[in-house]
Write a protein that holds these residues in place. Structure first.
Motif: not given
Lengths: 286, 618
Positions: A14, A25-28, A20-23, A17-18
């Motif tokens: 996993r 597919h699973l984030d969305a 990671k700039r963009l989401m 978030w720190l």
């Protein structure tokens, strides 16, 4: 459960978030489901969550805990057919406690009381509809969250996120409300019951990839033993395993990426007649 | 292994029977995306009904759809090309199922518009194209279908292509491609057509593979509508989805409407070890604030300096889907992001005929119509222009229990709307059973509005407060409405532009009239520089209105400058300051003139009280 737990050490770590700039597919998918769950919680009271013990409903519990910061702030509902696999009952007992679920169970009425014109497997499945109706009445629920997805079945593909049902849970497919820009139907005439479908936009592969990323426990029957595994879990007598050697999450995902066999191929009630599943669903099945 | 990207969502649109379902069936089959056993199931369903192989059965899940050969509801099918995955959203072409088309298309990245080569561009082709534009979809490919039925005739294709391109052009949409295809035969869908060697453009699959996913609005101004406030434990978590922009711990958030501010203390998450320090558009999050300000669902968090507009009237373009027509003067519930507002239809400006884009005036908007209307809200609404920030610039209207329409906001002209004023015709003033004369008798004096007008520094507030105290001590029922208490509450959403001043005065006039009709004497102390506005206030209750000019020349006022405003205005720090950079229109025939430049405060107060006792005393 030890074997099943061993499968969660999956290959993908996993990512925080720190950094990671963009989401992705699973984030969305997760963000959209969390939004829907929060809308339901804000607008529909009292609310219940259908927990069938299957992979999708475990993802749903997980998403609730994401949405409500570790809690599932409404009762979990289990319609007991009495014919689930022993592994499923064991899973229920363990995770209802571990996840702190307020579990409400309801036995399904005997098959003899079901619509005799339905084909046998569909008639057996209809029992769950009645148990759910009883639960809804007993807990006076305004709405029930169910983990159905559009890619499972052609009638489910036509569903809404917030789907109004009549007093007897019947689904009026000709009068579905418009649903645009995440503005859901939240005003109802008295007597209307609502089904909320936060996983509607997920696919079977999405569910497995999310389970792998989030390390969500699932019943071990999904993993192959002796060349067979269950792709979809229902009652013992009307659910059939598929031929497979996929014994962990990575192998299941690889298998699904290659297959063209539909997920519910092993669910007898879908295939007895052209419209048997439609009839079940119009009458209130999930 | 790389995680997959989200499938691109493509909506299908087009006139009924122009062959959308067949085209989709062919597309899914020819890309190898059909689930196992599906082809046989379709064959069986077709044979059962004595039909040749019917591709539409792929989409038609309901018995009624298969039996009647029509698509009742929107559905989705999945498709995989060599490049990526797609979700195809089929939208029925029947007029009565428009709400399903809107439902299907609202979330799409692009659209496939199907036009029958033989029939050409028809009513629903145009209406659907118009709706795609209204929904903000501009990535459109046109398939001129059933080319096999016109003998693959190039001239006919060119004719139809020109017609649809001209129509789309008039909407400001340039299609990515217009392609001659045959759904039944499979021409130019995945493989190139041997029957139409004259066509050298891209195939259908090549064209949708060229579509771009909608860009995430992360670099736009922050919009964080509050969805809920949770108090599950000691934390007070403000939950919501970031609709645009980004935020991080330590940012100051302001909440519109209202403007209350606090800093983000934390971004909460579960599991607890996954708490992020920042988040961007698309995420459903929860934050805690460093100050326990009162905020609630519906308010929009934003950064200072990039606030959404706050307004009470909206000029909008809507598509109406309701069973009952939309009527002027009728009230609806408006839902925009997480906010809900009661709105009244103030005017129906025009209904657009999608056939030729002509306008007509109308008293009602019926299902399927596209119209421009003006809505007035009771409470202040935070909103963006849909062209700039679509997610906080679009809304639905709810009629009774049903979502009955959707629309987009055009903000550029909202100020003009305000000036047009209230035009409601269906409101009848409730008279009640207590006559005004009875109130006067009970109170021992008459009621009225003492409207003090004059330059800043002329002495309006001073006189108002003194007069109030004098009358109150006499046992009279009296109150003062002055600039500060009104601007902080009732008119907190207004600035000092001419439009906003006009609206401010209108509101004060209404409130003053309510007080006066309740039997009170209400003293208002506002510059109220425009004659037209004061006349407007008089019209609300002409029999109760007393215009009092508190007169002092500019030099005197500037010398007094009690609040230092003139100094700032001269330095250019206060724009549109009355007397300096904005006009003051003196009353032509006021009930009373009090000259504070020529007389002492005591003398002026004496003049005022004498007037009030003479006109309002019993």
């Amino acid at each position: 459960m030890a074997e099943a737990a061993a499968n969660f050490g999956g290959s993908t770590q996993r990512r925080g978030w720190l950094n990671k700039r963009l989401m992705d597919h699973l984030d969305a998918l997760e963000a959209q489901s969390v939004y829907i769950l929060r809308e339901a919680f804000n607008k529909l009271d009292p609310l219940g969550l259908l927990w069938s013990l299957g992979k999708d409903s475990n993802v749903m519990v997980w998403l609730c805990r994401k949405a409500f910061f570790g809690r599932v702030p409404f009762p979990a509902l289990f319609c007991d057919t009495g014919k689930k696999f022993p592994e499923m009952y064991a899973f229920r007992d363990r995770y209802a406690a571990e996840w702190g679920l307020n579990l409400n169970q309801e036995p399904c009425p005997p098959v003899e009381e079901m619509d005799p014109t339905l084909p046998p497997a569909a008639r057996s499945s209809a029992r769950k509809t009645y148990a759910l109706k009883n639960l809804v009445q007993r807990l006076k629920l305004k709405a029930v969250i169910a983990g159905i997805r559009r890619d499972e079945d052609a009638t489910r593909a036509k569903e809404r996120y917030f789907s109004p049902r009549g007093e007897n849970a019947e689904w009026d497919v000709r009068e579905q409300p418009p649903e645009l820009w995440d503005q859901f139907k939240t005003e109802f005439a008295p007597g209307t019951h609502i089904r909320v479908h936060p996983l509607l936009h997920w696919t079977e592969l999405d569910v497995w990839r999310y389970i792998r990323r989030e390390k969500i426990p699932v019943v071990e029957l999904y993993f192959a033993k002796g060349g067979k595994r269950y792709r979809s879990l229902g009652d013992q007598d009307i659910t059939h395993p598929m031929t497979s050697n996929a014994s962990n999450l990575d192998e299941i995902i690889a298998e699904l990426e290659a297959t063209r066999t539909p997920e519910r191929a092993g669910r007898a009630m879908d295939h007895e007649a052209e419209d048997s599943f439609e009839r079940l669903r119009v009458a209130g099945y999930m | 292994m790389a995680e997959p990207t989200s499938p691109l969502r493509v909506a299908l649109a087009g006139h009924v029977d122009h062959g959308k379902s067949t085209l989709v069936g062919r597309l899914v089959h020819d890309t190898g995306s059909l689930p196992e056993g599906k082809l046989e199931a379709i064959r069986a369903s077709s044979a059962k009904r004595g039909m040749p192989f019917e591709w539409a059965f792929l989409l038609d899940a309901f018995q009624a759809e298969r039996d009647q050969g029509i698509t009742i509801d929107t559905t989705q099918v999945w498709l995989k090309t060599k490049k990526r995955g797609y979700t195809l959203v089929d939208a029925p072409g029947h007029k009565e199922f428009l709400r399903n088309m809107v439902t299907g298309a609202a979330a799409a990245d692009g659209a496939l518009l199907v036009v029958d080569a033989k029939e050409g561009v028809r009513e629903q082709s145009r209406r659907h194209a118009f709706l795609l534009g209204l929904l903000g979809l501009t990535q459109i490919v046109v398939a001129v279908n059933k080319m096999d039925l016109v003998g693959y005739d190039r001239a006919r294709f060119t004719e139809v292509a020109h017609a649809i391109e001209a129509y789309l052009g008039s909407l400001g949409i340039a299609p990515k491609a217009v392609i001659p295809v045959s759904g039944r035969e499979g021409d130019n869908i995945v493989g190139r057509s041997e029957a139409m060697v004259w066509y050298r453009g891209p195939t259908l699959v090549e064209t949708i593979d060229g579509f771009q996913p909608l860009p995430s609005p992360v670099d736009q101004p922050l919009r964080f509508p509050i969805q809920d406030v949770y108090k599950f434990d000691e934390r007070r978590i403000i939950a919501g989805r970031i609709e645009s922009g980004r935020l991080k711990v330590g940012d100051t958030l302001a909440f519109a409407p209202g403007g209350r501010k606090a800093r983000i203390a934390s971004i909460e998450a579960w599991p607890e070890n996954a708490k992020p320090s920042e988040a961007e558009a698309g995420r459903s999050i929860g934050v805690t604030l460093d100050d326990q300000i009162f905020v609630e669902r519906g308010q929009i968090g934003h950064h200072e300096g990039s606030a959404p507009a706050e307004t009470n009237s909206l000029r909008v373009r809507i598509v109406w889907l309701g069973r009952e027509p939309l009527l002027r003067g009728k009230r609806y519930k408006l839902k925009l992001a997480t906010a809900e507002h009661q709105v009244e239809v103030q005017t129906i400006e025009r209904v657009i005929d999608t056939a030729d884009l002509a306008s007509r005036s109308a008293e009602a908007v019926v299902a399927g119509d596209i119209a421009e209307i003006v809505l007035r809200t009771r409470a202040t609404l935070a909103v963006d222009d849909s062209k700039v920030l679509p997610r906080t610039g679009r809304f639905v209207l709810v009629d009774a229990y049903d979502v009955a329409g959707g629309g987009t906001v055009a903000l550029d002209s909202h100020a003009r709307v305000r000036r047009e004023g209230i035009k409601s015709t269906n409101i009848k003033r409730e008279e009640g059973r207590v006559a005004l004369a009875e109130r006067w008798q009970a109170n021992g004096h008459k009621s009225g509005i003492l409207w003090l007008t004059g330059l800043s520094g002329a002495g309006k507030s001073t006189l108002a407060v003194e007069l109030e105290q004098h009358l109150f001590r006499k046992g009279w029922h009296v109150t003062v409405l002055d600039g500060d208490n009104i601007r902080h509450g009732l008119s907190a959403d207004l600035g000092f532009s001419p439009e906003d001043r006009t609206e401010n005065i209108r509101r004060i006039g209404e409130v003053a009239a309510l007080f006066a009709r309740a039997g009170m004497i209400v003293i208002t102390a506002f510059i109220s520089p425009y004659r037209e506005d004061r006349d407007g206030a008089r019209k609300i209750a002409p029999e109760l209105f007393h215009e009092i000019h508190v007169k002092a020349d500019l030099a005197t006022c500037e010398q007094r400058d009690p609040k230092g405003h003139y100094k700032k205005a001269r330095a250019g720090l206060i724009p549109e300051f009355t007397g300096i950079s904005a006009p003051y229109e003196a009353p032509a025939s006021p009930e009373l003139v009090v000259d504070t430049a020529a007389n002492s405060l005591e003398a002026c107060l004496g003049q005022l009280t004498a007037y009030v006792e003479r006109t309002l005393g019993s």
